[in-house]
Design an enzyme around this catalytic site. Structure first.
Site: not given
Ligand code: DX5
Ligand code: ZN
Length: 229
Positions: A11, A36, A38, A40, A69, A71, A140, A176
């Protein structure tokens, strides 16, 4: 061909935000299977990252699968932009809107692989009617929003139940949050085949000195594979 062999998906939330292109190239060179990404919105989750323009900028730096991903809520107005940005997988949260079935159909119509993510507080049954529509389900194992959080053990039973529900459908079980060489054996044994990891991949290295990324990826993969053998 659908391939359920173990995959490690770093990620980039844990990468150097000022150096994303080089970071993506470095983790792929060091053995990442997917990258990956993310996204947000500061509304569905209490943090902000970036949007489709960043995904488009990253695309030339990712040779393999760009696993996006989302969010964000609402999500439907942005699907086309992320498809145009070159996402391969577009994963949306089952909690992010009332019409998840329609959203997944829209992703497929854009020619992308639809994924559905479920938060730790959501029962696995929430995705039961969606398994014929998706290419992956993301469980998650932390509450989404931040990297570096602790793995939530109670999600292991959910992963195992989901794996059973999927049966022989061509659907990946992605996990994740809080994945490391310590937690990888348990999620792999429960049935996960795509392991997202941020902090546990990027710690100790940099795009200029990426050998730690390789060592970290190999350690996670070896721990998971040992649990499966
Ligand atoms: C959290 C993200 C993850 C995050 C995971 O909201 O969706 O992808 O980056 O990070 P680690 O592996 O550090 O928990
Ligand atoms: Zn993620």
């Amino acid at each position: 061909m659908f391939d359920r062999t173990l995959k490690i998906a770093p990620s980039i939330l844990a990468a150097d935000f000022a150096n994303f292109g080089a970071e993506c190239r470095a983790v792929e060179a060091e053995g990442a299977d997917w990258v990956h990404v993310d996204v947000m919105d500061g509304h569905f989750v209490p943090n902000l990252t970036f949007g489709p323009a960043m995904c488009a900028a990253l695309r030339p730096h990712i040779a393999g699968v760009m696993d996006v991903h989302l969010m964000i809520a609402p999500v439907d107005p942005y699907l086309e932009a992320f498809a145009k940005a070159g996402a391969d997988n577009i994963t949306v949260h089952v909690e992010a809107g009332p019409h998840i079935h329609r959203t997944l159909q829209a992703i497929a119509a854009l020619g992308k692989t639809p994924g559905v993510a479920i938060n730790p507080g959501t029962p696995v049954e929430a995705v039961a009617e969606l398994l014929d529509l998706v290419g992956l389900v993301c469980v998650m194992t932390v509450n989404p929003g931040f990297g570096g959080q602790g793995f939530i053990e109670s999600q292991l039973a959910k992963i195992a139940r989901l794996r059973q529900m999927i049966g022989d459908r061509p659907v990946h079980v992605e996990v994740d949050g809080g994945i490391s060489a310590a937690t990888a054996p348990r999620v792999a044994q429960a049935g996960a085949d795509v392991l997202v990891a941020g902090a546990a991949v990027f710690r100790g290295g940099s795009a200029e000195h990426p050998s730690a990324y390789g060592a970290n990826i190999r350690a996670i993969r070896a721990a998971a594979e040992a649990a499966l053998s």
